[in-house]
Design a protein around this motif. Sequence first.
Motif, mmCIF file in Angstrom:
data_model
loop_
_atom_site.group_PDB
_atom_site.id
_atom_site.type_symbol
_atom_site.label_atom_id
_atom_site.label_comp_id
_atom_site.label_asym_id
_atom_site.label_seq_id
_atom_site.Cartn_x
_atom_site.Cartn_y
_atom_site.Cartn_z
ATOM 1 N N ALA A 1 -11.238 13.134 47.751
ATOM 2 C CA ALA A 1 -12.055 11.969 48.098
ATOM 3 C C ALA A 1 -12.745 11.450 46.851
ATOM 4 O O ALA A 1 -13.313 12.217 46.064
ATOM 5 N N GLY A 2 -12.697 10.118 46.656
ATOM 6 C CA GLY A 2 -13.267 9.504 45.469
ATOM 7 C C GLY A 2 -14.458 8.610 45.779
ATOM 8 O O GLY A 2 -14.636 8.160 46.916
ATOM 9 N N THR A 3 -15.278 8.367 44.782
ATOM 10 C CA THR A 3 -16.399 7.450 44.926
ATOM 11 C C THR A 3 -15.948 6.025 44.634
ATOM 12 O O THR A 3 -14.976 5.796 43.914
ATOM 13 N N GLY A 4 -16.665 5.073 45.189
ATOM 14 C CA GLY A 4 -16.344 3.672 44.971
ATOM 15 C C GLY A 4 -15.214 3.197 45.865
ATOM 16 O O GLY A 4 -14.503 3.998 46.481
ATOM 17 N N SER A 5 -15.050 1.908 45.951
ATOM 18 C CA SER A 5 -13.994 1.301 46.751
ATOM 19 C C SER A 5 -13.076 0.466 45.876
ATOM 20 O O SER A 5 -13.537 -0.295 45.021
ATOM 21 N N TYR A 6 -11.801 0.634 46.116
ATOM 22 C CA TYR A 6 -10.787 -0.154 45.427
ATOM 23 C C TYR A 6 -10.903 -1.605 45.871
ATOM 24 O O TYR A 6 -11.202 -1.892 47.031
ATOM 25 N N SER A 7 -10.665 -2.531 44.968
ATOM 26 C CA SER A 7 -10.719 -3.949 45.326
ATOM 27 C C SER A 7 -9.988 -4.754 44.271
ATOM 28 O O SER A 7 -9.491 -4.219 43.271
ATOM 29 N N LEU A 8 -9.968 -6.051 44.490
ATOM 30 C CA LEU A 8 -9.363 -6.959 43.523
ATOM 31 C C LEU A 8 -10.023 -6.824 42.157
ATOM 32 O O LEU A 8 -9.403 -7.076 41.129
ATOM 33 N N LEU A 9 -11.303 -6.396 42.136
ATOM 34 C CA LEU A 9 -12.054 -6.288 40.895
ATOM 35 C C LEU A 9 -12.346 -4.846 40.493
ATOM 36 O O LEU A 9 -13.160 -4.600 39.605
ATOM 37 N N ASN A 10 -11.712 -3.897 41.141
ATOM 38 C CA ASN A 10 -11.981 -2.483 40.847
ATOM 39 C C ASN A 10 -10.702 -1.690 41.108
ATOM 40 O O ASN A 10 -10.472 -1.235 42.229
ATOM 41 N N THR A 11 -9.876 -1.519 40.088
ATOM 42 C CA THR A 11 -8.528 -0.999 40.285
ATOM 43 C C THR A 11 -8.259 0.269 39.483
ATOM 44 O O THR A 11 -9.085 0.746 38.719
ATOM 45 N N CYS A 12 -7.039 0.773 39.657
ATOM 46 C CA CYS A 12 -6.623 2.016 39.012
ATOM 47 C C CYS A 12 -6.654 1.927 37.482
ATOM 48 O O CYS A 12 -7.143 2.851 36.814
ATOM 49 N N ASN A 13 -6.149 0.847 36.927
ATOM 50 C CA ASN A 13 -6.081 0.738 35.466
ATOM 51 C C ASN A 13 -7.438 0.557 34.833
ATOM 52 O O ASN A 13 -7.719 1.090 33.742
ATOM 53 N N THR A 14 -8.329 -0.189 35.504
ATOM 54 C CA THR A 14 -9.650 -0.381 34.926
ATOM 55 C C THR A 14 -10.527 0.851 35.117
ATOM 56 O O THR A 14 -11.493 1.028 34.366
ATOM 57 N N TRP A 15 -10.194 1.696 36.078
ATOM 58 C CA TRP A 15 -10.858 3.006 36.159
ATOM 59 C C TRP A 15 -10.562 3.803 34.889
ATOM 60 O O TRP A 15 -11.462 4.411 34.298
ATOM 61 N N ILE A 16 -9.305 3.794 34.450
ATOM 62 C CA ILE A 16 -8.941 4.466 33.197
ATOM 63 C C ILE A 16 -9.711 3.849 32.038
ATOM 64 O O ILE A 16 -10.242 4.563 31.173
ATOM 65 N N ALA A 17 -9.788 2.515 31.999
ATOM 66 C CA ALA A 17 -10.494 1.846 30.905
ATOM 67 C C ALA A 17 -11.966 2.233 30.881
ATOM 68 O O ALA A 17 -12.552 2.413 29.802
ATOM 69 N N LYS A 18 -12.579 2.375 32.059
ATOM 70 C CA LYS A 18 -13.979 2.796 32.096
ATOM 71 C C LYS A 18 -14.138 4.225 31.589
ATOM 72 O O LYS A 18 -15.130 4.553 30.924
ATOM 73 N N GLY A 19 -13.174 5.075 31.903
ATOM 74 C CA GLY A 19 -13.217 6.423 31.357
ATOM 75 C C GLY A 19 -13.110 6.432 29.846
ATOM 76 O O GLY A 19 -13.822 7.172 29.162
ATOM 77 N N LEU A 20 -12.226 5.593 29.317
ATOM 78 C CA LEU A 20 -12.065 5.507 27.860
ATOM 79 C C LEU A 20 -13.302 4.918 27.188
ATOM 80 O O LEU A 20 -13.685 5.356 26.102
ATOM 81 N N LYS A 21 -13.926 3.932 27.833
ATOM 82 C CA LYS A 21 -15.161 3.377 27.285
ATOM 83 C C LYS A 21 -16.264 4.439 27.303
ATOM 84 O O LYS A 21 -17.071 4.526 26.370
ATOM 85 N N SER A 22 -16.292 5.246 28.348
ATOM 86 C CA SER A 22 -17.239 6.361 28.395
ATOM 87 C C SER A 22 -17.005 7.318 27.240
ATOM 88 O O SER A 22 -17.948 7.948 26.734
ATOM 89 N N ALA A 23 -15.744 7.436 26.821
ATOM 90 C CA ALA A 23 -15.390 8.322 25.715
ATOM 91 C C ALA A 23 -15.667 7.699 24.358
ATOM 92 O O ALA A 23 -15.401 8.320 23.329
ATOM 93 N N GLY A 24 -16.188 6.465 24.342
ATOM 94 C CA GLY A 24 -16.565 5.849 23.081
ATOM 95 C C GLY A 24 -15.583 4.835 22.533
ATOM 96 O O GLY A 24 -15.828 4.263 21.465
ATOM 97 N N LEU A 25 -14.462 4.582 23.219
ATOM 98 C CA LEU A 25 -13.530 3.572 22.720
ATOM 99 C C LEU A 25 -14.121 2.185 22.878
ATOM 100 O O LEU A 25 -14.713 1.858 23.913
ATOM 101 N N ASP A 26 -13.954 1.370 21.862
ATOM 102 C CA ASP A 26 -14.509 0.021 21.835
ATOM 103 C C ASP A 26 -13.563 -0.921 22.572
ATOM 104 O O ASP A 26 -12.706 -1.577 21.971
ATOM 105 N N LEU A 27 -13.694 -0.981 23.894
ATOM 106 C CA LEU A 27 -12.852 -1.857 24.698
ATOM 107 C C LEU A 27 -13.663 -2.389 25.870
ATOM 108 O O LEU A 27 -14.728 -1.871 26.200
ATOM 109 N N SER A 28 -13.141 -3.428 26.497
ATOM 110 C CA SER A 28 -13.776 -4.028 27.666
ATOM 111 C C SER A 28 -12.926 -3.726 28.894
ATOM 112 O O SER A 28 -11.792 -4.209 28.993
ATOM 113 N N PRO A 29 -13.420 -2.905 29.845
ATOM 114 C CA PRO A 29 -12.631 -2.632 31.043
ATOM 115 C C PRO A 29 -12.194 -3.886 31.781
ATOM 116 O O PRO A 29 -11.089 -3.940 32.326
ATOM 117 N N SER A 30 -13.051 -4.923 31.803
ATOM 118 C CA SER A 30 -12.707 -6.140 32.533
ATOM 119 C C SER A 30 -11.571 -6.917 31.874
ATOM 120 O O SER A 30 -10.975 -7.798 32.490
#
Length: 224
Positions: free
Chosen positions: A167-196
């Motif tokens: 079971a995961g937190t948050g809800s999938y939507s047009l603005l909250n998807t699988c690939n941008t979840w990865i991008a948010k993880g990478l941004k948390s890791a310090g990569l200079d990118l924009s999840p959006s």
Amino acid sequence: MKLAGILFGAVALTACSSSPTVVGPAQDSSHALRSHPVHVVNHGWHAGLIIPARHLNREIPELKQGFGPAAYYEIGWGDRAFYQAQHTTADLGLQALFRSKGSVLHVVAIPDSPAKAFNHLDVVSTCLTKQEMASVVEFVANSFVRGHRGSVLPINQGLYGNSRFFAGTGSYSLLNTCNTWIAKGLKSAGLDLSPSLTLTSGSVISAVRSRRQLCTPRPHPTAQ
């Protein structure tokens, strides 16, 4: 089937803005050692985040208890119904985009190197500092729903290999998807990118490849 494929592509190509949220990495000194690799694998429509199992096991010990020995975990996040479906449909795609009933995490235990486990797919890597690794682990851990005793909640067998859905937190939507979840993880890791703006699995892979950091070479032992 063609419509379902188009909808699945739309799911994978959109951006995100909500829970789970980015964790800001703690500040390291400019000379901090980079000795903690993370990897991203491209599955086509979506990417998977791969981190050494020992880091996540410290935060979520139930994973080691459930999976046994593992070198790495591959983690993906997505719509509860669509991700677990044996056969995807247009209705499931529309529900994921606009009426998601929740999310799941797909965790795969990898016994050896990611390159060997996914030798037919595109795998890229970067190396993190201790604090950056702690931040990405916190982001992933925050993506799990916890029971009343603080344990993660397994809900189904996974898609391949030694894997399970949780079971995961948050809800999938047009603005909250699988690939941008990865991008948010990478941004948390310090990569200079924009999840959006990191909208596709290919753009996730490209972001890691263009911003990758090499691991700090280990010093040679001094001869006595």
